[in-house]
Design a protein around this motif. Structure first.
Motif, short mmCIF file in Angstrom:
data_model
loop_
_atom_site.label_atom_id
_atom_site.label_comp_id
_atom_site.label_asym_id
_atom_site.label_seq_id
_atom_site.Cartn_x
_atom_site.Cartn_y
_atom_site.Cartn_z
N THR A 11 0.83 -1.21 0.00
CA THR A 11 0.00 0.00 0.00
C THR A 11 0.86 1.25 0.00
OG1 THR A 11 -0.17 0.16 2.42
CG2 THR A 11 -1.83 -1.19 1.28
N GLN A 12 0.30 2.30 -0.53
CA GLN A 12 0.98 3.58 -0.62
C GLN A 12 1.20 4.23 0.75
OE1 GLN A 12 0.25 6.73 -3.85
NE2 GLN A 12 -1.41 7.04 -2.41
N GLY A 13 0.29 3.95 1.70
CA GLY A 13 0.33 4.70 2.95
C GLY A 13 -0.14 6.11 2.68
N ASP A 14 0.21 7.03 3.56
CA ASP A 14 -0.14 8.42 3.28
C ASP A 14 0.76 8.89 2.14
OD1 ASP A 14 0.23 11.44 3.43
OD2 ASP A 14 -1.46 11.11 4.79
N PRO A 15 0.18 9.36 1.04
CA PRO A 15 1.01 9.72 -0.11
C PRO A 15 1.98 10.87 0.15
CG PRO A 15 -1.29 10.35 -0.48
CD PRO A 15 -1.24 9.56 0.78
N ALA A 16 1.72 11.68 1.17
CA ALA A 16 2.65 12.76 1.51
C ALA A 16 3.71 12.29 2.50
CB ALA A 16 1.89 13.95 2.10
N GLY A 17 3.56 11.08 3.00
CA GLY A 17 4.48 10.55 4.00
C GLY A 17 5.65 9.80 3.40
N ILE A 18 6.27 9.00 4.23
CA ILE A 18 7.51 8.32 3.84
C ILE A 18 7.27 7.02 3.05
CG2 ILE A 18 7.76 6.98 5.97
CD1 ILE A 18 10.82 7.89 5.75
N GLY A 19 6.04 6.54 3.00
CA GLY A 19 5.73 5.28 2.32
C GLY A 19 6.25 5.19 0.89
N PRO A 20 5.94 6.18 0.05
CA PRO A 20 6.47 6.11 -1.31
C PRO A 20 8.00 6.06 -1.36
CG PRO A 20 4.65 7.65 -1.23
CD PRO A 20 4.97 7.27 0.20
N ASP A 21 8.65 6.79 -0.47
CA ASP A 21 10.12 6.80 -0.42
C ASP A 21 10.65 5.41 -0.06
OD1 ASP A 21 8.90 9.36 0.22
OD2 ASP A 21 10.90 10.15 0.54
N ILE A 22 10.02 4.77 0.93
CA ILE A 22 10.44 3.43 1.35
C ILE A 22 10.31 2.45 0.20
CG2 ILE A 22 9.83 1.47 2.83
CD1 ILE A 22 8.92 3.57 4.94
N ALA A 23 9.16 2.51 -0.49
CA ALA A 23 8.92 1.59 -1.61
C ALA A 23 9.91 1.81 -2.74
CB ALA A 23 7.48 1.76 -2.11
N ILE A 24 10.17 3.05 -3.07
CA ILE A 24 11.12 3.38 -4.15
C ILE A 24 12.53 2.89 -3.78
CG2 ILE A 24 12.29 5.29 -5.33
CD1 ILE A 24 9.51 6.81 -5.01
N ALA A 25 12.95 3.16 -2.55
CA ALA A 25 14.28 2.73 -2.10
C ALA A 25 14.40 1.20 -2.09
CB ALA A 25 14.59 3.30 -0.72
N ALA A 26 13.34 0.53 -1.65
CA ALA A 26 13.35 -0.95 -1.65
C ALA A 26 13.46 -1.48 -3.07
CB ALA A 26 12.10 -1.49 -0.98
N TRP A 27 12.67 -0.90 -3.98
CA TRP A 27 12.71 -1.37 -5.37
C TRP A 27 14.09 -1.10 -5.98
CZ3 TRP A 27 13.59 0.80 -10.14
CH2 TRP A 27 13.33 -0.04 -11.23
#
Length: 162
Positions: A11-27
């Motif tokens: 899941t994206q989590g809050d789109p303004a939060g750190i979730g997208p950053d975590i996903a991008i870094a993991a990928w």
């Protein structure tokens, strides 16, 4: 398709939060860290703008869940769920609450249907969700409620933070 060949529903989590950053870094470190394939459930525009902001070049591929594993090696697979406005990193907005909730609901539904191997959630901004009328203390209780609604079976929620 075997369970091992299914992607995780991330899941994206809050789109303004750190979730997208975590996903991008993991990928970005998927090969060296042995990251399991996932499909990111969220806004591809958020992923693109966040990747640019944190300086990680990625290829983004919007896709169906069935194609996510095939795309994972060469592109960041996104099951598109638009937020509906331009998200500013670090500035949670009540207008994004519906997308946060929908991403979680979608991930659970896909997993219950056997289309994804498991649900992985990114952090949410509870205050923003509460402002939008979210009726749960957090992820854990919401996930338990979704499981009950989709399976008819009561579950005991447990949280693991890693």
């Amino acid at each position: 398709m075997t369970h091992a060949s299914l992607p995780l529903a991330l899941t994206q989590g809050d789109p303004a939060g750190i979730g997208p950053d975590i996903a991008i870094a993991a990928w970005a470190k998927r090969r060296e860290n042995g990251v399991a394939s996932f499909v990111f459930i969220g806004d591809p525009d958020v992923v693109a703008s966040r990747a640019a902001l944190i300086g990680i070049p990625i290829n983004i591929e919007t896709c169906d869940v069935a194609d996510a594993v095939d795309f994972f090696d060469r592109a960041f697979p996104v099951l598109p769920l638009p937020v509906g406005f331009e998200v500013q990193a670090g500035q949670p907005h009540v207008g994004a609450a519906h997308a946060t909730i929908k991403a979680i609901e979608t991930a659970v539904s896909l997993t219950v249907e056997g289309k994804t191997a498991a649900v992985v959630t990114n952090p949410i901004a509870k205050s923003v969700l509460y402002e939008a009328g979210f009726g749960f203390p957090g992820h854990t209780e919401f996930l338990a409620d979704l499981a009950l609604r989709l399976t008819g079976e009561q579950v005991t929620p447990v949280m693991m933070i890693a």
